[in-house]
Design a protein around this motif. Structure first.
Motif, PDB file in Angstrom:
ATOM      1  N   GLY A   1      28.808 -45.759  37.534  1.00  0.00           N
ATOM      2  CA  GLY A   1      29.866 -46.113  36.588  1.00  0.00           C
ATOM      3  C   GLY A   1      30.871 -44.989  36.407  1.00  0.00           C
ATOM      4  O   GLY A   1      32.076 -45.166  36.647  1.00  0.00           O
ATOM      5  N   PRO A   2      30.410 -43.787  36.008  1.00  0.00           N
ATOM      6  CA  PRO A   2      31.350 -42.668  35.916  1.00  0.00           C
ATOM      7  C   PRO A   2      31.984 -42.313  37.259  1.00  0.00           C
ATOM      8  O   PRO A   2      33.146 -41.912  37.318  1.00  0.00           O
ATOM      9  CB  PRO A   2      30.475 -41.521  35.411  1.00  0.00           C
ATOM     10  CG  PRO A   2      29.354 -42.190  34.702  1.00  0.00           C
ATOM     11  CD  PRO A   2      29.092 -43.456  35.456  1.00  0.00           C
ATOM     12  N   ALA A   3      31.230 -42.473  38.369  1.00  0.00           N
ATOM     13  CA  ALA A   3      31.808 -42.179  39.683  1.00  0.00           C
ATOM     14  C   ALA A   3      32.987 -43.100  39.974  1.00  0.00           C
ATOM     15  O   ALA A   3      33.990 -42.678  40.564  1.00  0.00           O
ATOM     16  CB  ALA A   3      30.739 -42.312  40.769  1.00  0.00           C
TER      17      ALA A   3
ATOM     18  N   PRO B   1      39.332 -37.101  36.295  1.00  0.00           N
ATOM     19  CA  PRO B   1      38.671 -36.027  37.037  1.00  0.00           C
ATOM     20  C   PRO B   1      37.418 -35.488  36.363  1.00  0.00           C
ATOM     21  O   PRO B   1      36.538 -34.955  37.033  1.00  0.00           O
ATOM     22  CB  PRO B   1      39.765 -34.936  37.121  1.00  0.00           C
ATOM     23  CG  PRO B   1      41.045 -35.687  36.967  1.00  0.00           C
ATOM     24  CD  PRO B   1      40.747 -36.814  36.020  1.00  0.00           C
ATOM     25  N   ASP B   2      37.332 -35.600  35.035  1.00  0.00           N
ATOM     26  CA  ASP B   2      36.173 -35.055  34.321  1.00  0.00           C
ATOM     27  C   ASP B   2      35.100 -36.099  34.036  1.00  0.00           C
ATOM     28  O   ASP B   2      34.172 -35.853  33.267  1.00  0.00           O
ATOM     29  CB  ASP B   2      36.620 -34.422  33.006  1.00  0.00           C
ATOM     30  CG  ASP B   2      37.335 -35.416  32.100  1.00  0.00           C
ATOM     31  OD1 ASP B   2      37.633 -36.545  32.558  1.00  0.00           O
ATOM     32  OD2 ASP B   2      37.605 -35.075  30.928  1.00  0.00           O
ATOM     33  N   ALA B   3      35.187 -37.284  34.667  1.00  0.00           N
ATOM     34  CA  ALA B   3      34.266 -38.374  34.320  1.00  0.00           C
ATOM     35  C   ALA B   3      32.808 -38.053  34.632  1.00  0.00           C
ATOM     36  O   ALA B   3      31.903 -38.628  34.033  1.00  0.00           O
ATOM     37  CB  ALA B   3      34.673 -39.655  35.058  1.00  0.00           C
ATOM     38  N   LEU B   4      32.559 -37.140  35.584  1.00  0.00           N
ATOM     39  CA  LEU B   4      31.179 -36.823  35.981  1.00  0.00           C
ATOM     40  C   LEU B   4      30.654 -35.536  35.352  1.00  0.00           C
ATOM     41  O   LEU B   4      29.542 -35.109  35.676  1.00  0.00           O
ATOM     42  CB  LEU B   4      31.083 -36.728  37.504  1.00  0.00           C
ATOM     43  CG  LEU B   4      31.184 -38.069  38.244  1.00  0.00           C
ATOM     44  CD1 LEU B   4      31.309 -37.839  39.740  1.00  0.00           C
ATOM     45  CD2 LEU B   4      29.960 -38.937  37.946  1.00  0.00           C
ATOM     46  N   ARG B   5      31.418 -34.942  34.471  1.00  0.00           N
ATOM     47  CA  ARG B   5      30.908 -33.759  33.755  1.00  0.00           C
ATOM     48  C   ARG B   5      29.792 -34.205  32.813  1.00  0.00           C
ATOM     49  O   ARG B   5      29.961 -35.139  32.026  1.00  0.00           O
ATOM     50  CB  ARG B   5      32.026 -33.079  32.974  1.00  0.00           C
ATOM     51  CG  ARG B   5      33.039 -32.356  33.856  1.00  0.00           C
ATOM     52  CD  ARG B   5      34.181 -31.816  33.037  1.00  0.00           C
ATOM     53  NE  ARG B   5      33.700 -30.987  31.930  1.00  0.00           N
ATOM     54  CZ  ARG B   5      34.383 -30.759  30.807  1.00  0.00           C
ATOM     55  NH1 ARG B   5      35.580 -31.320  30.642  1.00  0.00           N
ATOM     56  NH2 ARG B   5      33.872 -29.999  29.864  1.00  0.00           N
ATOM     57  N   LEU B   6      28.643 -33.531  32.882  1.00  0.00           N
ATOM     58  CA  LEU B   6      27.446 -34.036  32.209  1.00  0.00           C
ATOM     59  C   LEU B   6      27.567 -34.058  30.695  1.00  0.00           C
ATOM     60  O   LEU B   6      27.232 -35.060  30.061  1.00  0.00           O
ATOM     61  CB  LEU B   6      26.224 -33.203  32.623  1.00  0.00           C
ATOM     62  CG  LEU B   6      25.732 -33.425  34.052  1.00  0.00           C
ATOM     63  CD1 LEU B   6      24.492 -32.570  34.317  1.00  0.00           C
ATOM     64  CD2 LEU B   6      25.407 -34.896  34.280  1.00  0.00           C
ATOM     65  N   ALA B   7      28.025 -32.959  30.088  1.00  0.00           N
ATOM     66  CA  ALA B   7      28.053 -32.912  28.623  1.00  0.00           C
ATOM     67  C   ALA B   7      28.958 -33.997  28.041  1.00  0.00           C
ATOM     68  O   ALA B   7      28.528 -34.778  27.176  1.00  0.00           O
ATOM     69  CB  ALA B   7      28.476 -31.525  28.147  1.00  0.00           C
ATOM     70  N   PRO B   8      30.220 -34.105  28.484  1.00  0.00           N
ATOM     71  CA  PRO B   8      31.052 -35.192  27.963  1.00  0.00           C
ATOM     72  C   PRO B   8      30.503 -36.573  28.317  1.00  0.00           C
ATOM     73  O   PRO B   8      30.644 -37.522  27.538  1.00  0.00           O
ATOM     74  CB  PRO B   8      32.410 -34.958  28.628  1.00  0.00           C
ATOM     75  CG  PRO B   8      32.402 -33.542  29.050  1.00  0.00           C
ATOM     76  CD  PRO B   8      30.988 -33.225  29.388  1.00  0.00           C
TER      77      PRO B   8
ATOM     78  N   LYS C   1      39.355 -37.661  20.054  1.00  0.00           N
ATOM     79  CA  LYS C   1      39.904 -36.448  20.628  1.00  0.00           C
ATOM     80  C   LYS C   1      38.791 -35.617  21.240  1.00  0.00           C
ATOM     81  O   LYS C   1      37.750 -35.378  20.626  1.00  0.00           O
ATOM     82  CB  LYS C   1      40.633 -35.651  19.556  1.00  0.00           C
ATOM     83  CG  LYS C   1      41.374 -34.432  20.122  1.00  0.00           C
ATOM     84  CD  LYS C   1      42.157 -33.750  19.028  1.00  0.00           C
ATOM     85  CE  LYS C   1      42.915 -32.543  19.576  1.00  0.00           C
ATOM     86  NZ  LYS C   1      43.692 -31.867  18.540  1.00  0.00           N
ATOM     87  N   GLY C   2      39.015 -35.187  22.485  1.00  0.00           N
ATOM     88  CA  GLY C   2      38.044 -34.338  23.150  1.00  0.00           C
ATOM     89  C   GLY C   2      36.955 -35.105  23.869  1.00  0.00           C
ATOM     90  O   GLY C   2      36.113 -34.507  24.517  1.00  0.00           O
ATOM     91  N   ILE C   3      36.958 -36.448  23.741  1.00  0.00           N
ATOM     92  CA  ILE C   3      35.952 -37.257  24.432  1.00  0.00           C
ATOM     93  C   ILE C   3      36.650 -38.091  25.465  1.00  0.00           C
ATOM     94  O   ILE C   3      37.583 -38.815  25.153  1.00  0.00           O
ATOM     95  CB  ILE C   3      35.191 -38.160  23.440  1.00  0.00           C
ATOM     96  CG1 ILE C   3      34.411 -37.309  22.450  1.00  0.00           C
ATOM     97  CG2 ILE C   3      34.235 -39.094  24.158  1.00  0.00           C
ATOM     98  CD1 ILE C   3      33.681 -38.102  21.387  1.00  0.00           C
ATOM     99  N   PRO C   4      36.232 -38.004  26.739  1.00  0.00           N
ATOM    100  CA  PRO C   4      36.926 -38.740  27.781  1.00  0.00           C
ATOM    101  C   PRO C   4      36.723 -40.222  27.644  1.00  0.00           C
ATOM    102  O   PRO C   4      35.737 -40.663  27.107  1.00  0.00           O
ATOM    103  CB  PRO C   4      36.263 -38.211  29.064  1.00  0.00           C
ATOM    104  CG  PRO C   4      34.930 -37.695  28.643  1.00  0.00           C
ATOM    105  CD  PRO C   4      35.092 -37.221  27.247  1.00  0.00           C
TER     106      PRO C   4
END
Length: 410
Positions: free
Chosen positions: A67-69, A195-202, A407-410
């Motif tokens: 999904g995030p990919a 671009p940041d969709a696969l960053r784990l923390a967010p 804000k701050g959440i993708p």
């Protein structure tokens, strides 16, 4: 680079059908082959069941990545990767020298199926608002039902004529053909890549926010109960019909094909009822049908009166209800999240698959030769839960306002 042609309505529906057909094809085409696999490898029922259960588990778990990919790289490349993995897994399974290799191959198939399913759902959310998207999804599900009503019969015929491995070779052809169509005709539908969709923390923050949304939870719970009931019945019924009730493989295929006909009728009713009663009125009616299906499973079992006809009738009634509420659920769970449709679809799909894995695995190890008890009670109770969800939770939470972007959440 030449501009790819835009997707017209017919191509959109076809791609959604192919993306969602990979999973029922991987199970329904294969069902009548289960007893033959059991006899060839000399494996217990519970181990043979794992060839279905691990496919569904890998399908569910990997959706959390796909999904995030698809939000990061786009629907098109993930679609293509999914069809390629599905074909590769099916080919390895067709050549498997032992049950262990077959199980591993089915895990690989599950990874590919997850990618195509996530993209199919997200594509609808990319292109349409909820009511129109639900209509498009029901058209696609109707077309899928027309396609899959023949799949169990075809699987039974292939197994009889060419052996069970031929069912997996047919899946190879499906995967390669679908891959070619996406490569040649499907443009990118994601509105913007993240671009940041696969960053784990967010990503975990996003999943947590999605999971807490009551609309997502209500629609997902509904489809999880329905999917677990269907998968549990399909994964365990071949042994009862073929070995206990002495039904031929082709006749068993007709029973499963009849379920696809019932599902098709359900999708027609869904479109008609949505136009008249809206989405919530539609799922309310489906809920009462699901409760009637639960009674059809549980009543004869308590009276120790189940046979091939009563089980088939209960299945068909359950699939009629499922055909009504399932398209609504696929669209409804992603509706509050226009910017994270891929992630919402993935999380929902993961929950569906975990429920199905638990149902199928439990039934495989609870199965007693000649007994309908485990199958009837498990399927009946799950159908009852789906019906109650339709007439309770969804009447309160089924039509949300959009989840606010934070804000701050993708």
């Amino acid at each position: 680079m030449a501009k790819r042609p835009a997707m017209g309505p017919a191509l959109t529906v076809l791609i959604v059908v192919l993306g969602t057909a990979a999973q029922p094809l991987a199970t329904d085409l294969y069902l009548a082959a289960l007893p033959a696999i059991r006899h060839e490898y000399g494996a217990p029922v519970g181990v043979v069941q794992l060839t279905l259960s691990v496919l569904v588990f890998s399908f569910g778990l990997s959706q959390l990545f796909w999904g995030p990919a698809s939000d990061r790289f786009g629907r098109r490349p993930v679609f293509m990767t999914g069809f390629a993995l599905n074909a590769a897994g099916a080919l390895i399974g067709a050549l498997a020298p032992g049950i262990e290799v077959l199980i591993a191959a089915r895990v690989l198939q599950g990874l590919g199926i997850a990618a195509t399913m996530v993209c199919a759902r997200a594509l609808v959310r990319d292109l349409f608002e909820q009511q129109r998207g639900t209509h498009v999804m029901t058209v696609a599900m109707s077309a899928l039902a027309c396609m899959t009503m023949l799949v169990p019969v075809a699987g039974a015929g292939l197994t009889e004529a060419l052996g069970w491995r031929s069912t997996l070779l047919a899946m190879v052809l499906f995967g390669l053909g679908s891959l070619a169509l996406v490569a040649l005709r499907v443009p990118e539908t994601a509105h913007a890549l993240r671009p940041d969709a696969l960053r784990l923390a967010p990503l975990f923050v996003v999943y947590g926010r999605i999971a807490r949304h009551p609309t997502f939870g209500s629609w997902t719970l509904l489809n999880a109960f329905g999917y677990a009931a269907n998968f549990g019945f399909f994964s365990g019924s071949a042994y009862l019909f073929i070995e206990t009730f002495a039904v031929s493989r082709v006749a068993f295929g007709l029973v499963i094909g009849g379920a696809s006909v019932a599902y098709l009728l359900g999708t027609f009713l869904c479109r008609r009822w949505i136009a008249v009663s809206g989405i919530l009125g539609t799922v309310r009616r489906a809920g009462w049908l699901a409760l009637a299906a639960a009674a059809a499973f549980l009543g004869p079992e308590l009276a120790q009166a189940h046979n091939a006809f009563t089980l088939a009738g209960a299945l068909w009634l359950m699939l009629l209800a499922y055909g009504i509420y399932q398209p609504c659920g696929h669209v409804g769970m992603a509706t509050p999240f226009p910017q994270q449709a891929g992630a919402a679809s993935a999380l929902g799909g993961f929950i569906f698959a975990v429920a199905a894995f638990a149902s199928g695995t439990a039934l495989g190890f609870m199965f007693q030769s000649g007994s309908t008890t485990a199958l009837s009670l498990t399927t009946g109770l799950l159908s009852a839960c789906s019906g109650l969800t339709c007439i309770t939770l969804l009447q309160r939470h089924g039509l949300p306002a959009m989840a606010p972007l934070q804000k701050g959440i993708p």
